[in-house]
Write a protein that holds these residues in place. Structure first.
Motif, short mmCIF file in Angstrom:
data_model
loop_
_atom_site.label_atom_id
_atom_site.label_comp_id
_atom_site.label_asym_id
_atom_site.label_seq_id
_atom_site.Cartn_x
_atom_site.Cartn_y
_atom_site.Cartn_z
N TRP A 89 0.83 -1.20 0.00
CA TRP A 89 0.00 0.00 0.00
C TRP A 89 0.87 1.26 0.00
CZ3 TRP A 89 -0.66 3.75 3.91
CH2 TRP A 89 -1.72 4.63 3.72
N ARG A 90 1.92 1.27 0.81
CA ARG A 90 2.82 2.42 0.84
C ARG A 90 3.54 2.59 -0.49
NH1 ARG A 90 6.60 3.05 5.99
NH2 ARG A 90 6.88 5.04 4.92
N THR A 91 3.90 1.47 -1.11
CA THR A 91 4.59 1.54 -2.39
C THR A 91 3.71 2.18 -3.46
OG1 THR A 91 5.83 -0.47 -1.84
CG2 THR A 91 5.79 0.19 -4.15
N LEU A 92 2.45 1.74 -3.52
CA LEU A 92 1.53 2.28 -4.53
C LEU A 92 1.25 3.77 -4.31
CD1 LEU A 92 -1.01 -0.68 -4.74
CD2 LEU A 92 0.66 0.00 -6.45
N ILE A 96 7.32 5.12 0.25
CA ILE A 96 8.49 4.40 0.71
C ILE A 96 9.66 5.38 0.83
CG2 ILE A 96 10.10 2.53 0.16
CD1 ILE A 96 7.34 1.58 0.85
N PRO A 97 10.38 5.39 1.96
CA PRO A 97 11.48 6.35 2.16
C PRO A 97 12.74 5.98 1.39
CG PRO A 97 11.30 4.91 4.06
CD PRO A 97 10.14 4.56 3.16
N THR A 98 12.66 6.03 0.07
CA THR A 98 13.83 5.78 -0.77
C THR A 98 14.69 7.03 -0.83
OG1 THR A 98 12.60 6.47 -2.72
CG2 THR A 98 12.54 4.13 -2.16
N ASN A 99 15.89 6.89 -1.43
CA ASN A 99 16.77 8.05 -1.55
C ASN A 99 16.12 9.17 -2.35
OD1 ASN A 99 18.73 6.78 -0.10
ND2 ASN A 99 19.99 6.18 -1.85
N GLU A 108 20.13 15.68 1.08
CA GLU A 108 20.84 14.57 0.46
C GLU A 108 20.89 13.39 1.43
OE1 GLU A 108 21.93 14.29 -2.54
OE2 GLU A 108 21.28 16.30 -3.13
N PRO A 109 20.64 12.16 0.95
CA PRO A 109 20.67 10.99 1.84
C PRO A 109 21.97 10.85 2.61
CG PRO A 109 19.77 10.41 -0.31
CD PRO A 109 20.29 11.81 -0.43
N ALA A 110 23.10 11.26 1.99
CA ALA A 110 24.38 11.10 2.66
C ALA A 110 24.50 11.96 3.90
CB ALA A 110 25.51 11.43 1.69
N SER A 111 23.67 13.02 3.98
CA SER A 111 23.76 13.91 5.13
C SER A 111 22.89 13.47 6.29
CB SER A 111 23.34 15.33 4.72
OG SER A 111 21.97 15.36 4.38
N CYS A 112 22.21 12.34 6.14
CA CYS A 112 21.36 11.83 7.22
C CYS A 112 22.25 11.10 8.22
CB CYS A 112 20.30 10.88 6.67
SG CYS A 112 19.30 10.12 7.96
N VAL A 113 22.33 11.60 9.44
CA VAL A 113 23.20 11.00 10.45
C VAL A 113 22.37 10.19 11.43
CG1 VAL A 113 24.94 12.80 10.24
CG2 VAL A 113 23.04 13.10 11.82
N CYS A 114 23.02 9.33 12.18
CA CYS A 114 22.29 8.38 13.00
C CYS A 114 22.27 8.76 14.47
CB CYS A 114 22.86 6.98 12.83
SG CYS A 114 24.58 6.85 13.32
N GLN A 143 16.50 6.35 12.62
CA GLN A 143 17.06 7.25 11.61
C GLN A 143 16.00 8.19 11.07
OE1 GLN A 143 18.77 4.46 8.86
NE2 GLN A 143 20.74 4.41 9.90
N HIS A 144 14.80 7.67 10.86
CA HIS A 144 13.72 8.51 10.35
C HIS A 144 13.38 9.62 11.34
CE1 HIS A 144 9.83 9.84 8.88
NE2 HIS A 144 9.31 9.52 10.05
N MET A 145 13.28 9.28 12.63
CA MET A 145 12.93 10.29 13.63
C MET A 145 14.03 11.34 13.74
SD MET A 145 11.32 7.75 16.53
CE MET A 145 11.01 9.09 17.67
N ILE A 146 15.29 10.90 13.65
CA ILE A 146 16.39 11.86 13.74
C ILE A 146 16.40 12.77 12.52
CG2 ILE A 146 18.90 12.07 13.75
CD1 ILE A 146 18.96 9.49 15.42
#
Length: 251
Positions: A89-92, A96-99, A108-114, A143-146
């Protein structure tokens, strides 16, 4: 009971106005009641033909249903595991949290820190706790919350001159550990009072509660009280004060 609001077979208007919200008073007074002595009052839920309340009939009143999509009936199927259905359902719906999706937020995805802990050296660790002992911690969720909190920080004008490069450098030195700790209530050497308070908003409606147990763990007293309007700190304090006052009054 409805009969308590009747006088000689008619509505007792003074009593109705005393207990009923003003907007509902005209509707009640215009409703004809055929009172029968000795017969219990029965609530009739008008939106349902059977007269019995149901959550589905309530939903029909407050939401606008969309046209059913036949394809979704194949996804939300009792033979398909829920997490699979939810993922499809999320895909359609492109959720989905893709890059690519992250980039659409301007990050930028690379700047997402943990983690968010400036000033830590290599010997210090960040602990992500699992709330329930047998379950694993979800790194993706953390990671999503951060990322969400980081985006809120970046939008803050007061932090426009903050040195984010130093922060990211400090973060890269952090390590991640998964640790499960057992937390349990133990019997105290004497009677103990535990209280808590909460607020719907801050400030907003507040309430409190508490429980008193003896040294054997037996319940002595428990309470829950509305505290009007205030802050979360007021709720915490007043709940503790109520419990302590009860203990003093009863020796």
């Amino acid at each position: 009971m409805v009969s308590q609001f009747l006088l000689n077979g008619q509505w007792n208007e003074a009593m109705v106005r005393r207990y009923v919200p003003p907007l509902l008073v005209p509707r009640i007074l215009s409703t004809q009641i055929h009172y029968q002595t000795g017969v219990q009052d029965i609530a009739i839920w008008q939106p349902n033909e059977s007269g019995i309340f149901s959550c589905s009939s309530a939903w029909d009143l407050i939401r606008q249903k969309k046209d059913k999509i036949i394809f979704y009936s194949h996804i939300w199927h009792k033979q398909v595991p829920f997490k699979v259905s939810f993922f499809l359902w999320r895909t359609l719906r492109n959720k989905i949290p893709t890059n690519d999706k992250i980039c659409s937020f301007g990050v930028e995805p690379a700047s997402c820190v943990c983690c968010m802990s400036p000033g830590l050296d290599s010997s210090e660790h960040i602990f992500i706790t699992a709330k329930y002992g047998g379950k694993k911690s979800s790194t993706v969720r953390v990671q999503h919350m951060i990322l969400r909190d980081t985006l809120q920080l970046l939008k803050n004008p007061a932090l426009s001159e903050f040195n984010w490069a130093e922060l990211i450098t400090a973060v890269t030195r952090c390590k991640q550990e998964l640790k499960i700790s057992v937390i349990k209530w133990e019997k105290p050497p004497k009677d103990i009072l535990n209280t808590d308070g909460s607020a719907l908003n801050n400030p907003g409606k507040i309430g409190g509660g508490g429980i008193l147990r003896d040294c054997q763990g037996n319940l002595v007293y428990a309470f829950t009280i509305p505290l009007g309007i205030g802050t979360n700190n007021q709720a915490e304090t007043q709940a503790a004060a109520h419990g302590i006052y009860w203990c003093v009054q009863h020796g």
